[in-house]
Design a protein around this motif. Structure first.
Motif, PDB file in Angstrom:
ATOM      1  N   SER A  75     -10.719   0.161  -1.368  1.00 19.66           N
ATOM      2  CA  SER A  75      -9.597   1.239  -0.120  1.00 19.66           C
ATOM      3  C   SER A  75      -9.861   2.046  -0.198  1.00 19.66           C
ATOM      4  O   SER A  75      -9.836   2.525   0.903  1.00 19.66           O
ATOM      5  N   CYS A 124      -8.221  -5.193  -3.136  1.00 23.22           N
ATOM      6  CA  CYS A 124      -7.789  -3.648  -1.546  1.00 23.22           C
ATOM      7  C   CYS A 124      -8.532  -3.151  -0.675  1.00 23.22           C
ATOM      8  O   CYS A 124     -10.270  -2.899  -0.633  1.00 23.22           O
ATOM      9  N   SER A 166       1.114  -1.207   0.123  1.00 21.33           N
ATOM     10  CA  SER A 166      -0.224   0.331   0.040  1.00 21.33           C
ATOM     11  C   SER A 166       0.800   1.285   0.032  1.00 21.33           C
ATOM     12  O   SER A 166       1.715   1.212   0.965  1.00 21.33           O
TER      13      SER A 166
END
Ligand code: SAH
Length: 380
Positions: free
Chosen positions: A143, A358, A129
């Motif tokens: 995300s 994600c 990340s």
């Protein structure tokens, strides 16, 4: 299009502001910076090389373990610096796909980030990340639902790899890295570029630039800037649609920088670096997976030095209306691109069984909606 602007990120904190209890996070220092710092403390510069190796190659998390340093230096280091930027909160492994997903708690402020370790036939690769959360607002991405919290420091980006490397058998090493976890790496440009240089250091993780991929939702100015860095890393562009109408619906960033501009920036990257750009194309059933769209994509990209990576959607709980197309439909899409003279491959499904899309692990661990994205905060 064109009359919409993308809000500036507020000034990011400097890495030293993340120091824990006044202790410097040493992992974020380049060998030269570490040597200067060690000299300031009154020690010979060669100590810096030893420390760098312990931090990056051996991955030790206490100065006491740095056994070839004099005891007095180890004590002094522990007073003013820290080899720790994060602690492992959870790890999930999926045996079938040989994938492990980690959730790390950042020592500076207890925020959490996700990283993934994947076994390929060519070796181990790490997905890291670049930000806590994300403000890009892509409709299908877990995300971004809570917005952006902050940029990661270079130390925190590299340490995700060091932590995962340390969790592997001693005779195995991570050979490639994709900066494809949570966050938009090109919005955290300086820290990401510094982290790339750090992961490349021969005394450290020693990862070849050619084995590092930076994935972007498409920020043309930063893509061009990266082309000029003289870093032979792979650029991956998340395109996901062949035209503005659809791409703007899926990816708000397209309302500011439309398809023609991001594709021009990708072309520029390929021309300047001589490196094939990866075009990521997420396939969502009934939305962007029609044969006509494959042909439209083929026309858009024809003649470009690209490789197309087709990614069947990893369904996310927050968006049940977005579904993964059938395997047949995915293959059909690939074959149509092949017919246009383009190379396209289908990404092996990784980690769907361990929330590896994600942001899903962090969302589960964090109370959702606690923060709003900067883009949604009216700070324009
Ligand atoms: N912000 C950068 C990097 C992080 S996202 C970017 O946009 O490229 C990394 C990749 O995962 C992107 O291609 C993104 O579109 C993709 N992705 C996001 N959500 C996904 C999902 N639910 N299923 C599959 N891929 C997803």
């Amino acid at each position: 299009m064109g009359d919409v602007t993308w809000p500036e990120l507020p000034r990011a904190k400097t890495p030293t502001e993340f120091n824990v209890a006044g202790r410097r996070q040493l992992i974020g220092l380049t060998p030269a910076e570490l040597a200067a710092w060690t000299a300031e403390l009154g020690h010979p510069r060669f100590r810096a090389r030893q420390i760098f190796r312990w931090l990056h190659a051996a991955g030790v998390k206490s100065f006491a373990e740095m056994t070839d340093l004099p005891a007095a230096l180890r004590t002094q280091l522990a007073e003013v610096a820290t080899p720790v930027t994060m602690e492992q909160e959870t790890a999930q492994t999926a045996g079938v796909t040989r994938t492990a997903k980690y959730l790390y708690r950042l020592t500076a402020d207890q925020e959490k980030v996700e990283s993934v370790l994947m076994a390929h036939d060519y070796g181990w690769s790490a997905c890291v990340s670049s930000q806590v959360g994300c403000r890009m607002g892509c409709a299908f991405c877990a995300s971004t639902f809570g917005g952006l919290v902050r940029n990661l420091t270079a130390a925190e980006i590299v340490d995700q790899i060091i932590m995962m490397q340390h969790d592997m058998p001693a005779d195995q090493r991570i050979g490639s890295v994709v900066i494809m976890g949570s966050g938009e790496p090109l919005e955290n440009y300086e820290n990401v570029v510094k982290s790339i240089r750090l992961m490349h250091e021969p005394d450290g993780l020693n990862i070849g630039y050619r084995h590092i991929t930076v994935s972007t939702s498409g920020l043309p100015a930063a893509m061009r800037r990266l082309a000029g860095e003289d870093l032979p890393v792979t650029l991956a562009l998340s395109l996901h649609a062949p035209n503005d109408e659809l791409r703007s619906r899926l990816m708000p960033v397209n309302r500011v920088w439309p398809v023609v501009e991001v594709v021009a920036a990708a072309r520029h990257y390929a021309e300047v670096t001589g490196r094939r750009v990866t075009i990521e194309y997420l396939l969502i059933a009934g939305l962007n997976d029609n044969p006509e769209q494959a042909v439209e994509l083929g026309r858009l990209l024809s003649g470009l030095l690209v490789h197309i990576n087709l990614i069947p959607l990893n369904p996310v709980a927050e968006r049940p209306e977005f579904r993964r197309p059938s395997a047949d439909r995915v293959r059909r899409f690939r074959d149509l691109l092949g017919g246009c003279g383009l190379t396209a491959t289908i990404r092996r499904e990784m980690g769907g069984d361990i929330d590896a899309a994600c942001g899903q692990l962090r969302n589960r661990a964090t109370r959702r909606g606690r923060r709003t994205g900067i883009a949604n905060d009216g700070e324009t």
